[in-house]
Structures are given as structure tokens and as C-alpha cells.
Design a protein around this motif. Structure first.
Motif, PDB file in Angstrom:
ATOM      1  N   ILE A  69      37.776 -19.936 -18.456  1.00 28.55           N
ATOM      2  CA  ILE A  69      38.623 -20.593 -19.459  1.00 28.55           C
ATOM      3  C   ILE A  69      39.222 -19.550 -20.417  1.00 28.55           C
ATOM      4  N   GLY A  70      38.486 -18.468 -20.643  1.00 29.65           N
ATOM      5  CA  GLY A  70      38.920 -17.437 -21.594  1.00 29.65           C
ATOM      6  C   GLY A  70      39.964 -16.472 -21.068  1.00 29.65           C
ATOM      7  N   TYR A  71      40.362 -16.607 -19.832  1.00 29.70           N
ATOM      8  CA  TYR A  71      41.334 -15.674 -19.241  1.00 29.70           C
ATOM      9  C   TYR A  71      42.553 -16.420 -18.699  1.00 29.70           C
ATOM     10  N   ALA A  72      43.733 -15.850 -18.967  1.00 31.58           N
ATOM     11  CA  ALA A  72      44.977 -16.427 -18.433  1.00 31.58           C
ATOM     12  C   ALA A  72      45.233 -15.925 -17.013  1.00 31.58           C
ATOM     13  N   ASP A  73      44.804 -14.690 -16.759  1.00 32.00           N
ATOM     14  CA  ASP A  73      45.022 -14.077 -15.437  1.00 32.00           C
ATOM     15  C   ASP A  73      43.737 -13.421 -14.954  1.00 32.00           C
ATOM     16  N   ILE A  74      43.687 -13.175 -13.651  1.00 34.09           N
ATOM     17  CA  ILE A  74      42.538 -12.467 -13.088  1.00 34.09           C
ATOM     18  C   ILE A  74      42.795 -10.969 -13.216  1.00 34.09           C
ATOM     19  N   ASP A  75      41.937 -10.288 -13.984  1.00 33.94           N
ATOM     20  CA  ASP A  75      42.045  -8.830 -14.102  1.00 33.94           C
ATOM     21  C   ASP A  75      40.645  -8.219 -13.953  1.00 33.94           C
ATOM     22  N   GLU A  76      40.574  -6.907 -14.065  1.00 29.52           N
ATOM     23  CA  GLU A  76      39.297  -6.208 -13.865  1.00 29.52           C
ATOM     24  C   GLU A  76      38.261  -6.595 -14.910  1.00 29.52           C
ATOM     25  N   ASP A  77      38.695  -6.883 -16.139  1.00 28.97           N
ATOM     26  CA  ASP A  77      37.746  -7.305 -17.190  1.00 28.97           C
ATOM     27  C   ASP A  77      37.063  -8.612 -16.799  1.00 28.97           C
ATOM     28  N   LEU A  78      37.869  -9.545 -16.283  1.00 26.79           N
ATOM     29  CA  LEU A  78      37.314 -10.837 -15.851  1.00 26.79           C
ATOM     30  C   LEU A  78      36.330 -10.629 -14.698  1.00 26.79           C
ATOM     31  N   LEU A  79      36.704  -9.805 -13.735  1.00 29.22           N
ATOM     32  CA  LEU A  79      35.829  -9.568 -12.576  1.00 29.22           C
ATOM     33  C   LEU A  79      34.541  -8.861 -12.990  1.00 29.22           C
ATOM     34  N   ASP A  80      34.651  -7.944 -13.970  1.00 25.57           N
ATOM     35  CA  ASP A  80      33.446  -7.259 -14.478  1.00 25.57           C
ATOM     36  C   ASP A  80      32.506  -8.259 -15.148  1.00 25.57           C
ATOM     37  N   GLU A  81      33.071  -9.163 -15.942  1.00 26.69           N
ATOM     38  CA  GLU A  81      32.254 -10.182 -16.625  1.00 26.69           C
ATOM     39  C   GLU A  81      31.631 -11.155 -15.627  1.00 26.69           C
ATOM     40  N   LEU A  82      32.396 -11.469 -14.589  1.00 22.45           N
ATOM     41  CA  LEU A  82      31.897 -12.363 -13.541  1.00 22.45           C
ATOM     42  C   LEU A  82      30.710 -11.723 -12.825  1.00 22.45           C
ATOM     43  N   GLU A  83      30.832 -10.451 -12.525  1.00 25.33           N
ATOM     44  CA  GLU A  83      29.752  -9.709 -11.866  1.00 25.33           C
ATOM     45  C   GLU A  83      28.500  -9.693 -12.736  1.00 25.33           C
ATOM     46  N   GLU A  84      28.694  -9.450 -14.029  1.00 29.14           N
ATOM     47  CA  GLU A  84      27.573  -9.428 -14.977  1.00 29.14           C
ATOM     48  C   GLU A  84      26.893 -10.799 -15.054  1.00 29.14           C
ATOM     49  N   THR A  85      27.687 -11.874 -15.024  1.00 22.69           N
ATOM     50  CA  THR A  85      27.146 -13.244 -15.067  1.00 22.69           C
ATOM     51  C   THR A  85      26.248 -13.500 -13.861  1.00 22.69           C
ATOM     52  N   LEU A  86      26.693 -13.066 -12.693  1.00 22.50           N
ATOM     53  CA  LEU A  86      25.910 -13.270 -11.466  1.00 22.50           C
ATOM     54  C   LEU A  86      24.599 -12.480 -11.526  1.00 22.50           C
ATOM     55  N   ILE A  87      24.666 -11.246 -12.017  1.00 23.21           N
ATOM     56  CA  ILE A  87      23.463 -10.413 -12.117  1.00 23.21           C
ATOM     57  C   ILE A  87      22.479 -11.031 -13.117  1.00 23.21           C
ATOM     58  N   MET A  88      22.996 -11.492 -14.263  1.00 28.01           N
ATOM     59  CA  MET A  88      22.141 -12.078 -15.303  1.00 28.01           C
ATOM     60  C   MET A  88      21.504 -13.391 -14.848  1.00 28.01           C
ATOM     61  N   ALA A  89      22.113 -14.050 -13.870  1.00 29.37           N
ATOM     62  CA  ALA A  89      21.558 -15.312 -13.347  1.00 29.37           C
ATOM     63  C   ALA A  89      20.515 -15.058 -12.263  1.00 29.37           C
ATOM     64  N   ASP A  90      20.112 -13.775 -12.104  1.00 29.29           N
ATOM     65  CA  ASP A  90      19.069 -13.382 -11.150  1.00 29.29           C
ATOM     66  C   ASP A  90      19.434 -13.652  -9.696  1.00 29.29           C
ATOM     67  N   VAL A  91      20.720 -13.603  -9.415  1.00 25.99           N
ATOM     68  CA  VAL A  91      21.174 -13.739  -8.025  1.00 25.99           C
ATOM     69  C   VAL A  91      20.772 -12.489  -7.233  1.00 25.99           C
ATOM     70  N   GLY A  92      20.661 -11.353  -7.927  1.00 29.26           N
ATOM     71  CA  GLY A  92      20.284 -10.101  -7.272  1.00 29.26           C
ATOM     72  C   GLY A  92      21.495  -9.213  -7.067  1.00 29.26           C
ATOM     73  N   MET A  93      21.277  -7.891  -7.128  1.00 23.08           N
ATOM     74  CA  MET A  93      22.378  -6.933  -7.039  1.00 23.08           C
ATOM     75  C   MET A  93      23.098  -7.004  -5.692  1.00 23.08           C
ATOM     76  N   GLU A  94      22.326  -7.028  -4.619  1.00 20.33           N
ATOM     77  CA  GLU A  94      22.925  -7.033  -3.276  1.00 20.33           C
ATOM     78  C   GLU A  94      23.771  -8.292  -3.047  1.00 20.33           C
ATOM     79  N   THR A 109      25.054 -10.221  -5.418  1.00 19.09           N
ATOM     80  CA  THR A 109      26.194 -10.163  -6.339  1.00 19.09           C
ATOM     81  C   THR A 109      27.322  -9.339  -5.725  1.00 19.09           C
ATOM     82  N   GLU A 110      26.969  -8.191  -5.127  1.00 22.44           N
ATOM     83  CA  GLU A 110      27.978  -7.339  -4.481  1.00 22.44           C
ATOM     84  C   GLU A 110      28.670  -8.084  -3.346  1.00 22.44           C
ATOM     85  N   ARG A 111      27.889  -8.838  -2.589  1.00 19.69           N
ATOM     86  CA  ARG A 111      28.453  -9.626  -1.489  1.00 19.69           C
ATOM     87  C   ARG A 111      29.429 -10.685  -2.021  1.00 19.69           C
TER      88      ARG A 111
END
Length: 306
Positions: free
Chosen positions: A27-52, A54-56
């Protein structure tokens, strides 16, 4: 409240740390950029999905953007829901039962994961299905484990095969299999010691138990379940990795999903370790442990109706 509703309720904190956060993020982003993807990656890691895992998932997202499957931030949540649902449905979550004679389940896991309690709940579940059940106290290194299993046996009205503290676990397993076959018991649940710090000893002990059981019942054990505590998050993944090197695990029982934000670990178990989840526990009640159904879990995780 039915089990699906309890599952949905139990996954509230995990949903808040994963799917709700993704929704708030886009909701906080108008477009998909690297900042959004970085935050998305961090969200997945923090949810204990696991690094491997998350990378997938992030590789899938980048591929989705490239293929024009994702056009704007709002497309990210349904896209990830689809990919996570695919992971949850990978492999078979069916529980293998004996065609005839006793079905033997070997249950392993570190002390404190809720292993003995889980066995008690499994006994109650199968009794509720109209099956006869027997328990075997092959965690002979702790008198408390033997006594605790006896309490569950008494509570569920099932026989517990037990020896003295310090006796040979394989001898307990042998006596239990003989007794289960002689009494035509439907399900035999064998508790074992969980000592990761002595992995080589554990491996030898489990090999011996497997040999002894296999001699009496060639197809047994029909399942070797690893009990993991969902509240430990990434530590559960580490335990699963270590145990899978020490024993032929056929499935995971994930306990204490209720009240934890770390339920995302189930995605990592399936994606990075290819371990099928066979049972999930969502509460302290005796009927709060049920067979894992991927479709049901995905619906509960993403707050969809059954």
C-alpha cells in the motif's frame, strides 16, 4: 469452533507477521522498485520463512515482474499467496498406514518440543477414530519421560509398554511390537530419546530400533515423525536439518502454531528441506492436533474461507 476456525485463529500472529505485513507494505508504494523488493525480502525473513525459501520466493517475484505477471505493488500479495500455496502443497501429506497388522509410528524430537504430549494427543486422535492404540516408552534415559507417557496412557485408556530407566530403548520397542501384534493393536506409537548433542549415538540408537522393529514387522516403522516446536522458528529448521541427517524422517509434526508469529517456518520446512508436514498442533486441547492438509492451511494462512 471447528478445527479450521481454530487453525485460522491459531495462525493470527503468523498472518500478522507475513500476509498482513505484505499487504501493508505494498500500500505504501506507487511502483515496484528495489526499496520495495528489499522490504519484501526482509518481511519474509522476519516471518521465519527461512533464508533459502526467501531467496526462492524473491527469485519468483523477479521472474514474475519480468514475465509481466506482476504489474504493480498490489499484484505482489496474490502472486506470493499463489507461490507459497504451491510450496505448501508440494509432496504428499498422506499418513502411511499398515495394510494389515499394527501401524507403527516412531516419534523423535528434542526434549521440550512437546514430543510426549504429542504422542498422547495422537493416541487420543486414533482412539477417537475407533482404533486400538498402544504406547511404548523407549525414551528410557529420563524417568520423567516414562512417567509422563504413562500419564497420557492412563488418560487415554491405552496400554503403555515400559521398562526401567536406563534400559535398552530397542528392547522396549521389541516388546511393544510383539505385544501390539499379539493383541492385534491398530496403532503403536513409540517415544524415543531426543539428544541432538550426541548425534552419532542417536543415529546408532535409531538404527537399532529400526532394525528390531523391521525384523518383527517388515514394513515398520510406517512413519518416523519429527516433533518440532513452531515457536522456535529458525531453530526448528536447524533441528529438522540435523535430525534428517541422523534418522530417516518421513514427516514433521509442528506443534504450538497458536500464539506464535513464527508459523512461516512451515514454508521453509517444505521448501528448503523437502520435509512433508504430517500433523499440526494449534492449542493445548487434546483434539488440537490434526493431520496437516495443505489446502486448508493455505486458506487459514491467507484468511480465506474454508
Amino acid at each position: 469452533m471447528g478445527f479450521f476456525d481454530r487453525l485460522k485463529q491459531g495462525l493470527t500472529k503468523t498472518r500478522e507477521s507475513l500476509t498482513d505485513k505484505i499487504e501493508k507494505l505494498v500500500i505504501g508504494y506507487a511502483d515496484i522498485d528495489e526499496d520495495l523488493l528489499d522490504e519484501l525480502e526482509e518481511t519474509l525473513i522476519m516471518a521465519d520463512v527461512g533464508m533459502e525459501t526467501t531467496e526462492r520466493l524473491m527469485a519468483d517475484v523477479r521472474q514474475g515482474i519480468k514475465k509481466k505477471e506482476i504489474h504493480e505493488p498490489a499484484d505482489l500479495k496474490p502472486f506470493l499467496e499463489g507461490k507459497i500455496s504451491e510450496i505448501l502443497k508440494e509432496g504428499s501429506d498422506d499418513i502411511r498406514m499398515a495394510a494389515e497388522g499394527p501401524t507403527v509410528f516412531l516419534v523423535i524430537g528434542v526434549n521440550g518440543a512437546g514430543k510426549t504430549t504429542t504422542i498422547g494427543k495422537l493416541a487420543a486422535y486414533y482412539k477417537g477414530q475407533g482404533k486400538s492404540v498402544m504406547l511404548a516408552a523407549a525414551d528410557t534415559f529420563r524417568a520423567a519421560a516414562i512417567d509422563q507417557l504413562q500419564v497420557w496412557g492412563d488418560r487415554s485408556g491405552v496400554t503403555v509398554i515400559r521398562h526401567e530407566e536406563g534400559s535398552d530403548p530397542a528392547a522396549v520397542a521389541f516388546d511393544a511390537v510383539k505385544a501390539a501384534a499379539a493383541r492385534r493393536v491398530d496403532v503403536l506409537l513409540i517415544d524415543t530419546a531426543g539428544r541432538l548433542q550426541t548425534k552419532s549415538n542417536l543415529m546408532e540408537e535409531l538404527k537399532k530400533i529400526n532394525r528390531v522393529i523391521g525384523r518383527e514387522l517388515p514394513e515398520a516403522p510406517h512413519e518416523t515423525f519429527l516433533v518440532l516446536d513452531a515457536t522456535t522458528g529458525q531453530n526448528a529448521l536447524s533441528q529438522a536439518d540435523l535430525f534428517s541427517k541422523a534418522a530417516p524422517i518421513t514427516g514433521v509434526i509442528l506443534t504450538k502454531l497458536d500464539g506464535t508469529a513464527k508459523g512461516g517456518v512451515i514454508i521453509g520446512l517444505k521448501a528448503s528441506l523437502s520435509l512433508p508436514v504430517k500433523w499440526v498442533g494449534v492449542g493445548e486441547g487434546i483434539d488440537d492436533l490434526r493431520p496437516f492438509v495443505a489446502e486448508e492451511f493455505a486458506k487459514a494462512l491467507f484468511d480465506r474461507e474454508e
